[in-house]
Motif scaffolding. Structure first.
Motif, PDB file in Angstrom:
ATOM      1  N   PHE A  39       0.790  -1.314  -0.218  1.00  0.00           N
ATOM      2  CA  PHE A  39      -0.003  -0.479   0.120  1.00  0.00           C
ATOM      3  C   PHE A  39       0.726   1.369   0.145  1.00  0.00           C
ATOM      4  CE2 PHE A  39      -3.720   1.515   2.619  1.00  0.00           C
ATOM      5  CZ  PHE A  39      -4.400   2.609   1.187  1.00  0.00           C
ATOM      6  N   LYS A  40       1.765   1.554   0.852  1.00  0.00           N
ATOM      7  CA  LYS A  40       2.757   2.672   0.900  1.00  0.00           C
ATOM      8  C   LYS A  40       3.406   2.944  -0.140  1.00  0.00           C
ATOM      9  CE  LYS A  40       5.918   4.583   3.985  1.00  0.00           C
ATOM     10  NZ  LYS A  40       6.732   5.724   3.152  1.00  0.00           N
ATOM     11  N   GLU A  41       4.182   1.556  -0.792  1.00  0.00           N
ATOM     12  CA  GLU A  41       4.967   1.669  -1.660  1.00  0.00           C
ATOM     13  C   GLU A  41       4.270   2.551  -2.788  1.00  0.00           C
ATOM     14  OE1 GLU A  41       7.896  -0.935  -4.266  1.00  0.00           O
ATOM     15  OE2 GLU A  41       6.642  -2.107  -2.866  1.00  0.00           O
ATOM     16  N   ILE A  42       3.120   1.693  -3.287  1.00  0.00           N
ATOM     17  CA  ILE A  42       2.416   2.272  -4.825  1.00  0.00           C
ATOM     18  C   ILE A  42       2.068   3.704  -4.556  1.00  0.00           C
ATOM     19  CG2 ILE A  42       0.117   1.175  -5.528  1.00  0.00           C
ATOM     20  CD1 ILE A  42       0.120  -1.173  -4.563  1.00  0.00           C
ATOM     21  N   VAL A  43       1.488   4.130  -2.875  1.00  0.00           N
ATOM     22  CA  VAL A  43       0.960   5.059  -2.821  1.00  0.00           C
ATOM     23  C   VAL A  43       1.937   6.630  -2.908  1.00  0.00           C
ATOM     24  CG1 VAL A  43       0.195   7.356  -0.930  1.00  0.00           C
ATOM     25  CG2 VAL A  43      -1.348   4.751  -1.422  1.00  0.00           C
ATOM     26  N   ASP A  44       3.606   5.764  -2.171  1.00  0.00           N
ATOM     27  CA  ASP A  44       4.479   6.380  -2.738  1.00  0.00           C
ATOM     28  C   ASP A  44       5.240   7.133  -3.859  1.00  0.00           C
ATOM     29  OD1 ASP A  44       4.795   7.442   0.022  1.00  0.00           O
ATOM     30  OD2 ASP A  44       6.506   5.866  -0.029  1.00  0.00           O
ATOM     31  N   ASN A  45       4.850   5.888  -4.715  1.00  0.00           N
ATOM     32  CA  ASN A  45       5.393   5.981  -6.460  1.00  0.00           C
ATOM     33  C   ASN A  45       4.440   6.962  -7.034  1.00  0.00           C
ATOM     34  OD1 ASN A  45       7.505   4.206  -6.615  1.00  0.00           O
ATOM     35  ND2 ASN A  45       6.457   1.915  -6.999  1.00  0.00           N
ATOM     36  N   LEU A  46       3.111   6.897  -7.024  1.00  0.00           N
ATOM     37  CA  LEU A  46       2.033   7.120  -6.908  1.00  0.00           C
ATOM     38  C   LEU A  46       1.365   8.690  -7.167  1.00  0.00           C
ATOM     39  CD1 LEU A  46      -0.285   7.155  -9.321  1.00  0.00           C
ATOM     40  CD2 LEU A  46      -2.060   6.665  -7.482  1.00  0.00           C
ATOM     41  N   SER A  47       2.637   8.949  -5.894  1.00  0.00           N
ATOM     42  CA  SER A  47       2.039  10.957  -5.384  1.00  0.00           C
ATOM     43  C   SER A  47       3.203  11.393  -5.773  1.00  0.00           C
ATOM     44  CB  SER A  47       3.065  10.545  -3.811  1.00  0.00           C
ATOM     45  OG  SER A  47       1.584  10.124  -3.518  1.00  0.00           O
ATOM     46  N   GLU A  66     -16.479   3.282  -8.847  1.00  0.00           N
ATOM     47  CA  GLU A  66     -16.609   1.831  -7.653  1.00  0.00           C
ATOM     48  C   GLU A  66     -15.414   1.968  -7.092  1.00  0.00           C
ATOM     49  OE1 GLU A  66     -13.994   0.290 -11.102  1.00  0.00           O
ATOM     50  OE2 GLU A  66     -16.397   1.348 -11.465  1.00  0.00           O
ATOM     51  N   ASN A  67     -15.589   1.186  -5.740  1.00  0.00           N
ATOM     52  CA  ASN A  67     -14.527   0.914  -4.891  1.00  0.00           C
ATOM     53  C   ASN A  67     -14.099   0.174  -5.381  1.00  0.00           C
ATOM     54  OD1 ASN A  67     -16.933   2.786  -3.360  1.00  0.00           O
ATOM     55  ND2 ASN A  67     -16.643   1.234  -1.618  1.00  0.00           N
ATOM     56  N   ARG A  68     -12.914   0.664  -5.480  1.00  0.00           N
ATOM     57  CA  ARG A  68     -11.522  -0.447  -5.578  1.00  0.00           C
ATOM     58  C   ARG A  68     -10.687   0.542  -4.918  1.00  0.00           C
ATOM     59  NH1 ARG A  68     -12.224   0.070 -12.006  1.00  0.00           N
ATOM     60  NH2 ARG A  68      -9.982  -1.327 -11.779  1.00  0.00           N
ATOM     61  N   PRO A  69      -9.037  -0.576  -5.078  1.00  0.00           N
ATOM     62  CA  PRO A  69      -7.556  -0.210  -4.139  1.00  0.00           C
ATOM     63  C   PRO A  69      -7.218   0.947  -4.943  1.00  0.00           C
ATOM     64  CG  PRO A  69      -8.571  -2.719  -3.308  1.00  0.00           C
ATOM     65  CD  PRO A  69      -9.154  -2.544  -4.883  1.00  0.00           C
ATOM     66  N   GLN A  70      -7.659   0.987  -6.007  1.00  0.00           N
ATOM     67  CA  GLN A  70      -6.640   2.362  -6.807  1.00  0.00           C
ATOM     68  C   GLN A  70      -7.343   3.690  -6.405  1.00  0.00           C
ATOM     69  OE1 GLN A  70      -8.286  -0.393  -8.222  1.00  0.00           O
ATOM     70  NE2 GLN A  70      -6.330  -1.771  -9.080  1.00  0.00           N
ATOM     71  N   TRP A  71      -8.639   4.363  -6.003  1.00  0.00           N
ATOM     72  CA  TRP A  71      -9.675   4.977  -5.438  1.00  0.00           C
ATOM     73  C   TRP A  71      -8.775   4.454  -3.900  1.00  0.00           C
ATOM     74  CZ3 TRP A  71     -11.256   8.641  -2.368  1.00  0.00           C
ATOM     75  CH2 TRP A  71     -13.036   8.835  -2.417  1.00  0.00           C
ATOM     76  N   ASN A  72      -8.187   3.986  -3.018  1.00  0.00           N
ATOM     77  CA  ASN A  72      -7.503   4.737  -1.892  1.00  0.00           C
ATOM     78  C   ASN A  72      -6.342   5.542  -2.172  1.00  0.00           C
ATOM     79  OD1 ASN A  72      -9.428   1.807  -1.459  1.00  0.00           O
ATOM     80  ND2 ASN A  72      -9.688   3.643   0.402  1.00  0.00           N
ATOM     81  N   PHE A  73      -5.536   4.537  -3.381  1.00  0.00           N
ATOM     82  CA  PHE A  73      -4.549   4.622  -3.993  1.00  0.00           C
ATOM     83  C   PHE A  73      -4.133   6.305  -4.376  1.00  0.00           C
ATOM     84  CE2 PHE A  73      -3.486   0.042  -5.174  1.00  0.00           C
ATOM     85  CZ  PHE A  73      -3.296  -0.533  -4.172  1.00  0.00           C
ATOM     86  N   VAL A  74      -5.129   6.665  -4.876  1.00  0.00           N
ATOM     87  CA  VAL A  74      -5.348   8.190  -5.196  1.00  0.00           C
ATOM     88  C   VAL A  74      -5.537   8.457  -4.524  1.00  0.00           C
ATOM     89  CG1 VAL A  74      -6.283   9.654  -7.290  1.00  0.00           C
ATOM     90  CG2 VAL A  74      -5.557   7.391  -8.001  1.00  0.00           C
ATOM     91  N   ILE A 146       1.382   5.884 -14.628  1.00  0.00           N
ATOM     92  CA  ILE A 146       1.956   7.270 -13.584  1.00  0.00           C
ATOM     93  C   ILE A 146       3.382   6.563 -12.369  1.00  0.00           C
ATOM     94  CG2 ILE A 146       1.026   9.185 -12.003  1.00  0.00           C
ATOM     95  CD1 ILE A 146      -0.801  10.009 -14.319  1.00  0.00           C
ATOM     96  N   SER A 147       2.204   5.581 -11.557  1.00  0.00           N
ATOM     97  CA  SER A 147       2.620   5.094 -10.642  1.00  0.00           C
ATOM     98  C   SER A 147       3.980   4.432 -11.034  1.00  0.00           C
ATOM     99  CB  SER A 147       2.139   3.821 -10.285  1.00  0.00           C
ATOM    100  OG  SER A 147       2.343   3.069  -9.405  1.00  0.00           O
ATOM    101  N   LYS A 148       4.280   4.179 -12.589  1.00  0.00           N
ATOM    102  CA  LYS A 148       5.794   3.718 -12.764  1.00  0.00           C
ATOM    103  C   LYS A 148       6.872   4.595 -13.022  1.00  0.00           C
ATOM    104  CE  LYS A 148       3.878  -0.504 -15.222  1.00  0.00           C
ATOM    105  NZ  LYS A 148       3.534  -1.279 -16.339  1.00  0.00           N
ATOM    106  N   GLN A 149       6.222   5.691 -13.192  1.00  0.00           N
ATOM    107  CA  GLN A 149       7.172   7.395 -13.538  1.00  0.00           C
ATOM    108  C   GLN A 149       7.888   7.688 -11.893  1.00  0.00           C
ATOM    109  OE1 GLN A 149       5.878  11.061 -15.029  1.00  0.00           O
ATOM    110  NE2 GLN A 149       4.295   9.730 -16.250  1.00  0.00           N
ATOM    111  N   GLY A 150       6.962   7.295 -11.102  1.00  0.00           N
ATOM    112  CA  GLY A 150       6.749   7.646  -9.533  1.00  0.00           C
ATOM    113  C   GLY A 150       8.398   6.877  -9.028  1.00  0.00           C
ATOM    114  N   ILE A 151       8.625   5.584  -9.774  1.00  0.00           N
ATOM    115  CA  ILE A 151       9.774   4.237  -9.624  1.00  0.00           C
ATOM    116  C   ILE A 151      11.057   5.303  -9.655  1.00  0.00           C
ATOM    117  CG2 ILE A 151      10.895   2.361  -9.656  1.00  0.00           C
ATOM    118  CD1 ILE A 151       8.361   1.187 -10.838  1.00  0.00           C
TER     119      ILE A 151
END
Length: 584
Positions: A39-47, A66-74, A146-151
């Motif tokens: 969760f933290k890794e995905i959120v940081d990369n997305l930021s 609709e509800n899904r983890p990606q909602w929380n990530f963003v 976008i998430s991959k850009q953040g890596i």
């Protein structure tokens, strides 16, 4: 570790629980899970990816899915860089999308399905709003780009932005569902929601770090969103339901300890259970309704004697155990909010050892003002629980509930004049009518704007009346009308499942919903139902005439808000001819 911004919940969860399942979704018929660290890794990369895309502190980004983890990530990725999320209901129209995009000056929007993408694309036409999708869709950038850009981004840059975010900063603008016209943008701060999640954690009777929640109410609504932050804070694993149609299957699969719901869904569950009871034969049918009647008499904090307790214990083994199994078998707490729960439903569920706890709040209060403590000693049926800590309530002379506390919004976005109308001397005017009992138990009696006066000068409070009439197994939906008229009347949408059972029992051939609502014997049956329930009200309140409708009201057809409240103005407009006929 102290939570000073909502995104602090992720490192807190890692340090405290290090959950193997923080979030989960169904992908290709299998549950895909994300640990706290994932969760933290995905959120940081997305930021970091959002920073690379030019999203700056204060920029507005819409989330329509609709509800899904990606909602929380963003959501959390935006918080970390000081950008502001603008969540939107997937079910609203492209015109509503356009209004919110424009009003909030949205720069980017994340969308879920193809259908949402098409509406968002129409709404964003002629603007510079960039669209990204959670599903891989033709013609739309995929969110993982976008998430991959953040890596390859610099975490030190992100930490610097995070340090600049303060507890009193706005993190979201939530547009209200619009029962009274154009939606208003409610500005909420980190403090508003942090206060709420800390204020309700002691009302949650589920083990920390060991429990599962099933999520199906829209995350764009503050009720489910704050609830989700509370689950994260308590280390409760959140599983997102596949759809409302698969909710029953998901409950059995996940076997959750807790979920949030609205009364309308509990009413549907109850009606389905009762409909199945009518299908039983002989002794099984007798036992079912014997147990049901025991449950309907249940009083949580009052002893009804040894004989009642013994019968209820037997009913729980024979009948109610099956109800609990249908909910997964492990339910410790169901949180009900967004509108009033029928007291009889609270009684029967508690009698069946399914704890249902009511709460009260509004988007403007982040949302919780009061909520029940989920124990037999503390629950008080007919009330929406106790006030939560640091929240003050007073009742105005006209009965309106006024609220003050750290949960009250900053105001309505770009509409200071509307803000000044509802926040006066620090007190938020809720528009709800209610009363306080024993100092801190709150009871809601109606919506101030929904009350109306007949031509005889008598006030009618429609909501409690509508709740009472919906106790009939033959009534699915009802609206009481009569402002300025000499008597109240009603438009009624039958429970067509209940009506079919009635027709089967009475050997009345069932043709179509449209034909049945016009048959004289059916209208006479509804007349008898109305007369039976009218007895609970004063003569000036009793429904004198009604009309049966053949089509249920819905969110997409415009008569209900996404949280299943009646849009009274819409219904009055759409069914003006039917209402007029009630007064000829």
């Amino acid at each position: 570790m102290q939570i000073n911004r909502l995104f602090d919940i992720i490192p807190f969860q890692i340090a405290t629980y290090d959950s193997e399942v923080a979030l989960a979704e169904k992908v290709n018929e299998k549950w895909k899970t994300y640990s706290s660290k994932n969760f933290k890794e995905i959120v940081d990369n997305l930021s970091l990816g959002l920073i690379a895309e030019g999203i700056l502190p204060g920029n507005k980004v819409a989330i329509i899915s609709e509800n899904r983890p990606q909602w929380n990530f963003v959501d959390l990725a935006l918080q970390q860089i000081g950008a502001i999320s603008v969540p939107m209901y997937p079910t609203i129209s492209a015109e509503d999308y356009r209004y919110i995009f424009d009003h909030a000056s949205v720069k980017m929007a994340f969308v879920g399905s193809e259908e949402i993408f098409e509406k968002a694309k129409e709404a964003a036409a002629g603007t510079s709003i960039e669209l990204l999708s959670f599903d891989q869709l033709e013609g739309c950038r995929y969110w993982e780009e976008i998430s991959k850009q953040g890596i390859s981004g610099n975490l030190a840059d992100l930490e610097s932005l995070k340090d600049n975010v303060k507890i009193d900063d706005m993190f979201t603008i939530i547009y209200t569902s619009g029962t009274t016209g154009r939606p208003k943008g409610v500005m909420l701060t980190h403090r508003n929601v942090i206060h709420n999640l800390l204020a309700v954690e002691d009302r949650m009777m589920v083990p920390r770090g060991k429990s599962k929640a099933l999520s199906f109410l829209p995350l764009c609504h503050i009720y489910e969103r704050t609830g989700s932050f509370c689950f994260m804070y308590m280390g409760v694993s959140i599983y997102y339901a596949e759809s409302m149609e698969k909710l029953g299957d998901n409950l059995k699969e996940i076997q959750p300890q807790v979920f949030n719901t609205v009364p309308r869904l509990l009413e549907k569950v109850y009606d389905k259970i009762v409909a199945k009871g009518y299908e039983l034969q002989g002794l099984k049918k007798s036992l079912f309704f014997w147990a049901l009647n025991l449950g309907l008499k249940f009083e949580p904090s009052k002893s009804q004697g040894f004989w009642y307790d013994l019968q209820l214990s037997i009913a729980n083994k024979l009948i109610f155990s099956k109800w609990r199994e249908a909910l997964g078998g492990n339910i410790l707490q169901i949180n009900s909010g967004a509108s009033a729960l029928q007291p009889r439903l609270a009684r029967v569920f508690w009698g069946a050892r399914i704890p249902v706890c009511e709460g009260y709040g509004l988007t403007e209060t982040s949302p919780v003002v009061s909520t029940s403590i989920c124990t037999l000693n503390e629950i008080k049926i007919g009330y929406v629980g106790r006030l939560v800590k640091e929240v003050q309530v007073k009742i105005a002379e006209d009965g309106e509930i006024l609220v003050k506390g750290p949960n009250v919004m900053l105001g309505y976005y770009t509409q200071p004049e509307l803000t000044q109308e509802v926040i006066i001397d620090g007190w938020f005017h809720t528009g709800d009518i209610g009363e306080l009992s024993e100092g801190n138990y709150l009871k809601i009696t109606d919506r101030k704007k929904e009350m109306f006066k007949t031509s005889g000068g008598k006030y009618i409070a429609p909501q409690p009346m509508e709740n009472k009439f919906k106790e009939s197994t033959l009534i699915e939906q009802i609206i009481i009308v009569g402002e300025g008229k000499n008597y109240p009347a009603a438009l009624i949408v039958p429970s067509f499942d209940g009506l079919r059972e009635y027709c089967k029992h009475k050997d009345i051939p069932y043709t179509s919903d449209h034909e049945m609502v016009g048959k004289s014997e059916i209208i006479e049956k509804y007349q008898r139902e109305i007369e039976t329930l009218n007895k609970y009200f004063g003569k000036w309140e009793q429904i004198k005439r009604f009309e049966l409708l053949d089509t249920p009201w819905g969110v997409e057809s415009g008569e209900l808000t996404p949280t299943m409240k009646l849009k009274r103005k819409v219904i009055h407009s759409k069914f003006a001819k039917e209402i007029e006929r009630l007064y000829i």
